[in-house]
Every structure is written in C-alpha cells, then in structure tokens.
Design an enzyme around this catalytic site. Structure first.
Site, PDB file in Angstrom:
ATOM      1  N   HIS B 171     -14.228   2.263  40.902  1.00 40.79           N
ATOM      2  CA  HIS B 171     -14.525   2.988  42.137  1.00 40.79           C
ATOM      3  C   HIS B 171     -13.698   2.539  43.350  1.00 40.79           C
ATOM      4  O   HIS B 171     -13.860   3.045  44.466  1.00 40.79           O
ATOM      5  CB  HIS B 171     -16.039   2.845  42.439  1.00 40.79           C
ATOM      6  CG  HIS B 171     -16.581   3.874  43.368  1.00 40.79           C
ATOM      7  ND1 HIS B 171     -17.152   3.552  44.584  1.00 40.79           N
ATOM      8  CD2 HIS B 171     -16.636   5.217  43.251  1.00 40.79           C
ATOM      9  CE1 HIS B 171     -17.537   4.672  45.177  1.00 40.79           C
ATOM     10  NE2 HIS B 171     -17.252   5.697  44.395  1.00 40.79           N
ATOM     11  N   LYS B 173     -10.641   2.110  46.013  1.00 36.33           N
ATOM     12  CA  LYS B 173      -9.656   3.029  46.600  1.00 36.33           C
ATOM     13  C   LYS B 173      -8.746   2.175  47.470  1.00 36.33           C
ATOM     14  O   LYS B 173      -8.875   2.169  48.709  1.00 36.33           O
ATOM     15  CB  LYS B 173     -10.331   4.085  47.496  1.00 36.33           C
ATOM     16  CG  LYS B 173     -11.518   4.826  46.925  1.00 36.33           C
ATOM     17  CD  LYS B 173     -12.795   4.341  47.515  1.00 36.33           C
ATOM     18  CE  LYS B 173     -14.014   5.130  47.081  1.00 36.33           C
ATOM     19  NZ  LYS B 173     -14.067   5.677  45.784  1.00 36.33           N
ATOM     20  N   ASP B 178       4.316  -3.442  48.505  1.00 37.76           N
ATOM     21  CA  ASP B 178       5.202  -4.613  48.422  1.00 37.76           C
ATOM     22  C   ASP B 178       4.422  -5.932  48.384  1.00 37.76           C
ATOM     23  O   ASP B 178       4.933  -6.976  48.825  1.00 37.76           O
ATOM     24  CB  ASP B 178       6.191  -4.626  49.607  1.00 37.76           C
ATOM     25  CG  ASP B 178       7.164  -3.437  49.532  1.00 37.76           C
ATOM     26  OD1 ASP B 178       7.448  -2.988  48.406  1.00 37.76           O
ATOM     27  OD2 ASP B 178       7.614  -2.975  50.588  1.00 37.76           O
TER      28      ASP B 178
END
Lengths: 242, 242
Positions: B171, B173, B178
């Site tokens: 779940h 996000k 870099d």
C-alpha cells in the site's frame, strides 16, 4: 561485609556531624544541594544541545506491525501487569504510533480516509475524555461502512466533518498533535493496514512540514462546515464546533 | 526616444573603441568577462548559503491539482509552444510532482499501490529511455486492473516486482529519486487521485527521512525477488534485474 561498610559510613557521618557545628553542617548541605541542582541543570542543557543538533523529531515507522500488548499506553499507573496473552514490553511501529497520538495535551486534528481500528478509536476517545480538543475530517463514503469508528467518536461529542462530495475521496491519512507534531503516511486507520499491509508513517516536528498540513486541515475543516450544508444532507452536527 | 538612446550608446561605444588601442580594448573586455564570471559565482555562492541555511529540501504538495499543460516538462528544447487547449505556464502540485520525478539522473525506485496515470507512466518511460535505472515494486492485485500502467512499463524492460501474497496489500506510495530525494504521501498514481481526491505528497532530501525509505525499498525489492517464487506464480521476469 556490606553491613560493616554501612556501619563505618554511618559512624564517619556521625563523627563529622559531631566535629562540625550546626552552621557548618547546614553550609555543607546547602552547597551540596546547589551542586546537585547545577549538575542536573547542566545535564539538561547538554541533552537539549544534543537534541537541537539533531534538529526537530523525525521518525519513520513501517508496517505491518506485530501484535503486542499496548495496555500500558492507555493505563499509565496500573499496579498489576497486564494478563493478556500478547507479548509484553515490546516496542513496535504500532505502539510508537499510539504513543505519539497519546502524547497530545491540547489538541488533535485528524484527517483520515478510513477509520475502523478499535485501539486507535480507544486512543482518540481517551484523549477526548482527558480534555484534548479533537477534530476529525473524514471521507463521506467510508465513514459509514461496517466497522467504522466515526459514529462512536460522534456519540461522545467529538467534532467530525466529512468531505461534501460523494464523487471525491478525502484520501488523506494525517494527524496533527498539539499543532506541532505531524503524523502522516500511507496508513489508513484499519486493522488490515496495521497488521497486514506494507505501509509507512512518518512522524515529524519539522515546522516547514507541519505548517502546510496544519493549513490544509484548517482549509478542509472550514470547507466542510455543516453550516454551509443544506438541511437533509448526510452531515449531522453532533458537537460544539470550535 | 529609444532609437535616439540606442544610437547615442552605439556612438559612444564606437568612440571608445576608436580612442582605445586593440590591446586596451581586449584588456577591458577580459576584465569585464572576469568580473561577470566572479559575479555569477558570488550569486551562486550566496544562493547555496541561503539554501543550506534552510536545510535540505522540504516541500509539501496538496491535491486535487488543476489540469494544465505539462508538455514542456517532457520536451526540454521544443522550439514551438504547445498548441493544446490547457492553460500554459502554470505551476501546479502535479507539475511539481512531475518535475521532481523527471529530475532523476541515475535511478528511480518506485513503490506504488495503484498506477494508472498516463502522464506519470510517460515520465517513467522517458526516464528509462534516458538510461535512468528504474525499479518498481507494486501490489499484486492492483497491477492487473484495467488501465494499470505496470504492463506498459514491463514491456519496455523496466524491472517490476510485486507483493507475493494476495492477502496483503503493498500500500506504499513513495518514490526515491537518485537515492537522495524522497517523494511520499497518500497519493496513488491514478487520474482520480491527482485530479479529484484530497491528497498529499511530501518531497524531501532530509537524509534522516530518505534513509529509512531507501532501506524499506531494498527490503521489499529483495523479499519479492522472482528467483524466490515457484514457477507458475503470477510474477513474470521481463527485465535484467539489477
């Protein structure tokens, strides 16, 4: 051996008090007290310096979190240890999250999409009982699903507002503790999220991050004021809005 | 008026060049160039000092984000302005998010539950084309829903791994640009999330926050290695895993 040492110590103190006048004894005790206070203050100063050099609080919690007993976080001065079968004295992501929420002294602003976790609900109700001003903004659809704790919060008089539009989701999952500690991440306040899913929660007191979230909360709070709703709409005013 | 001024300026420069020898003119031009370079360096130094005094990057973006043209972020040196009917030259939360993603030069580690946004997909494909090492961890169920962009990424050879268990949701996000810029929040990579929902995204280069997310990504990446899967399971190895 210990008794002999204690006895000799007792004797030497007694000797000292016999040799010293009352005034001198008071002077020594007074100086000792001053030294102790200064020492404590110095340690405090050192601790503050150390904390300041690391900057404001920044903590990251990852889930799922193993199930452990968190009873001690709710009942501060319990005399008997909890008898539940869960592991005790173990710190987890969930216990840290609870601890941060329960650290609220003045206010808790909560903006959460889905809220069905019983222990998180218990924490919010406890804060409300302690006099902490709790405000909740939630999603219109998800606040009425089975197991939702929103109704339980409203029943006790906690102010809850919800997203006006049913076409839009209020998908935030953040909390503001006393307006200075931000708790935010991917975690919805559900048992599945806490115990099963891969989730993250960030806790920070960084003013540059806390500020925008506080403003967003206020914006959503005002935008979803029931006073602006038409009668008959889903929103029910059950608390004294602050 | 303007013509007269320009003419007089042109005249005086011409006069100067007549009065000066070629060597002197070159000296003046050389000194001017040195002064210009030093001036630019000094401004750069001042800007760096100003940025350092504020600490690492911290930015908060709130959604929904209004629809604007973001073509200039994809095509850097386009000679003709975009002719699409959307507003141009407007900065939004979404354009900031895109800009941060497209700033990747070496690597992009992406951990996202739901990914169906076409422009975000275009950004990832562009980074891959530019030689940026892209790694994606996603949810098992959501990667196969209608509109998911995961298949499009895999087709081009981008490495994608998914949560092994169907009972558990991946779940998160978040994205790591870099290995030093963290993009995290409530926002799934869908059109509804970007254009309709109330969402938040935080962008930071604070090492104390970036570090734990980088470790979490690596942990999930290794835990979901297809080499540990039984044949016949959903995971398909379509890229040279790095």
């Amino acid at each position: 051996m210990h008794v002999a040492r204690a006895f000799s110590c007792h004797l030497s103190l007694a000797d000292m008090s016999q040799q010293m006048s009352f005034k001198e004894l008071m002077k020594v005790l007074g100086l000792g007290a001053v030294a102790l206070v200064l020492g404590v203050e110095w340690i405090n100063w050192l601790m503050r310096r150390l904390r300041d050099s690391r900057g404001p609080l920044k903590e990251v919690l990852f889930f799922p979190s193993p199930q452990v007993c968190v009873e001690h976080l709710f009942i501060r001065h319990k005399h008997f240890p909890c008898a539940c079968p869960l592991p005790h004295g173990v710190e987890t992501s969930f216990s840290r999250l609870l601890m941060h929420l329960l650290s609220a002294r003045m206010s808790l602003d909560l903006c959460v999409f889905s809220f069905s976790h019983m222990e998180l609900s218990r924490a919010i109700l406890l804060l409300h009982k302690r006099g902490v001003v709790v405000r909740v903004v939630t999603d219109r659809d998800y606040m009425t699903i089975t197991g939702s704790q929103i109704g339980a919060l409203r029943k006790t008089g906690i102010c809850v507002r919800h997203e006006m539009s049913s076409a839009v989701h209020m998908h935030h999952k953040f909390a503001l503790v006393d307006g200075k500690k931000l708790i935010t991440g991917s975690l919805n306040w559900t048992l599945t999220a806490v115990q099963s899913n891969k989730e993250n929660v960030m806790v920070t007191e960084e003013p540059e991050l806390v500020g925008p979230y506080q403003q967003e909360f206020q914006k959503l709070w005002e935008a979803n004021d029931p006073a602006n709703h038409k009668p008959g709409q889903l929103n029910i005013k059950t608390c004294k809005d602050r």
